[in-house]
Design a protein around this motif. Structure first.
Motif, PDB file in Angstrom:
ATOM      1  N   ILE A 165       0.564  19.579 -43.459  1.00  0.00           N
ATOM      2  CA  ILE A 165       1.821  20.322 -43.555  1.00  0.00           C
ATOM      3  C   ILE A 165       1.555  21.658 -44.240  1.00  0.00           C
ATOM      4  O   ILE A 165       1.044  21.699 -45.358  1.00  0.00           O
ATOM      5  N   VAL A 166       1.886  22.734 -43.528  1.00  0.00           N
ATOM      6  CA  VAL A 166       1.724  24.094 -44.042  1.00  0.00           C
ATOM      7  C   VAL A 166       3.034  24.826 -43.769  1.00  0.00           C
ATOM      8  O   VAL A 166       3.354  25.107 -42.612  1.00  0.00           O
ATOM      9  N   PRO A 167       3.814  25.129 -44.802  1.00  0.00           N
ATOM     10  CA  PRO A 167       5.117  25.781 -44.589  1.00  0.00           C
ATOM     11  C   PRO A 167       4.949  27.243 -44.167  1.00  0.00           C
ATOM     12  O   PRO A 167       4.749  28.117 -44.992  1.00  0.00           O
ATOM     13  N   HIS A 168       5.043  27.502 -42.869  1.00  0.00           N
ATOM     14  CA  HIS A 168       4.804  28.837 -42.319  1.00  0.00           C
ATOM     15  C   HIS A 168       5.879  29.853 -42.670  1.00  0.00           C
ATOM     16  O   HIS A 168       5.659  31.050 -42.521  1.00  0.00           O
ATOM     17  N   GLU A 169       7.047  29.409 -43.113  1.00  0.00           N
ATOM     18  CA  GLU A 169       8.105  30.342 -43.494  1.00  0.00           C
ATOM     19  C   GLU A 169       8.206  30.462 -45.009  1.00  0.00           C
ATOM     20  O   GLU A 169       9.182  30.994 -45.529  1.00  0.00           O
ATOM     21  N   GLY A 170       7.198  29.956 -45.721  1.00  0.00           N
ATOM     22  CA  GLY A 170       7.167  30.056 -47.172  1.00  0.00           C
ATOM     23  C   GLY A 170       8.154  29.143 -47.882  1.00  0.00           C
ATOM     24  O   GLY A 170       8.382  29.281 -49.077  1.00  0.00           O
ATOM     25  N   GLN A 171       8.743  28.206 -47.159  1.00  0.00           N
ATOM     26  CA  GLN A 171       9.747  27.339 -47.743  1.00  0.00           C
ATOM     27  C   GLN A 171       9.121  26.238 -48.614  1.00  0.00           C
ATOM     28  O   GLN A 171       8.007  25.808 -48.378  1.00  0.00           O
ATOM     29  N   GLU A 172       9.879  25.822 -49.593  1.00  0.00           N
ATOM     30  CA  GLU A 172       9.496  24.682 -50.426  1.00  0.00           C
ATOM     31  C   GLU A 172       9.779  23.414 -49.626  1.00  0.00           C
ATOM     32  O   GLU A 172      10.723  23.365 -48.840  1.00  0.00           O
ATOM     33  N   TRP A 173       8.957  22.390 -49.797  1.00  0.00           N
ATOM     34  CA  TRP A 173       9.169  21.129 -49.095  1.00  0.00           C
ATOM     35  C   TRP A 173       8.669  19.993 -49.973  1.00  0.00           C
ATOM     36  O   TRP A 173       7.964  20.199 -50.959  1.00  0.00           O
ATOM     37  N   GLY A 174       9.051  18.782 -49.595  1.00  0.00           N
ATOM     38  CA  GLY A 174       8.581  17.631 -50.345  1.00  0.00           C
ATOM     39  C   GLY A 174       8.977  16.328 -49.677  1.00  0.00           C
ATOM     40  O   GLY A 174       9.797  16.302 -48.756  1.00  0.00           O
TER      41      GLY A 174
END
Length: 129
Positions: A92-101
């Motif tokens: 998982i690589v957040p391409h829009e710079g979003q935080e995730w979890g």
């Protein structure tokens, strides 16, 4: 407008959620990843594309199971189709710079969720699936 989202679960049963970028509608709120269905695109293929664009992971369209539908209510223009899956490939690589979890259901319910995502999450816990 048709929108698709993914309830992706890991081996521990936790859900993948992401925080919307601050400059977008519902900015800063948590949501299931996904996006708009483009013209001449099926919902499943739109979700495969959106997940690859946003998170850099590959999901097979055949592995997606329809789960729930939400809308904005009377007069609303958005209909959200939620699919579920438990397998993907790639990191998982957040391409829009979003935080995730990854969140257990109780943890997810405590987040500041976008309105339709809150509705979907609540109904997931009572869904027969």
């Amino acid at each position: 407008m048709a929108v698709v989202a993914l309830a992706l679960r890991d081996d521990a049963g936790r859900l993948l959620l992401q925080r919307r970028p601050s400059h977008k509608h519902h900015g800063g709120l948590w949501e299931f990843p996904g996006g708009k269905v483009e013209t001449k695109e099926t919902p499943r293929l739109a979700l495969v594309r959106e997940i690859a664009e946003e998170l850099g992971i590959a999901i097979e369209a055949s592995s997606l199971s329809p789960l729930l539908v939400a809308d904005e209510g009377v007069g609303g223009r958005v209909v959200l189709f939620l699919y579920s899956a438990t397998c993907w490939s790639g990191p998982i690589v957040p391409h829009e710079g979003q935080e995730w979890g990854w969140f257990a259901a109780r943890e997810a319910a405590a987040l500041d969720l976008a309105p339709m995502d809150r509705d979907l999450l609540a109904r997931m816990s009572t869904s027969p699936r």
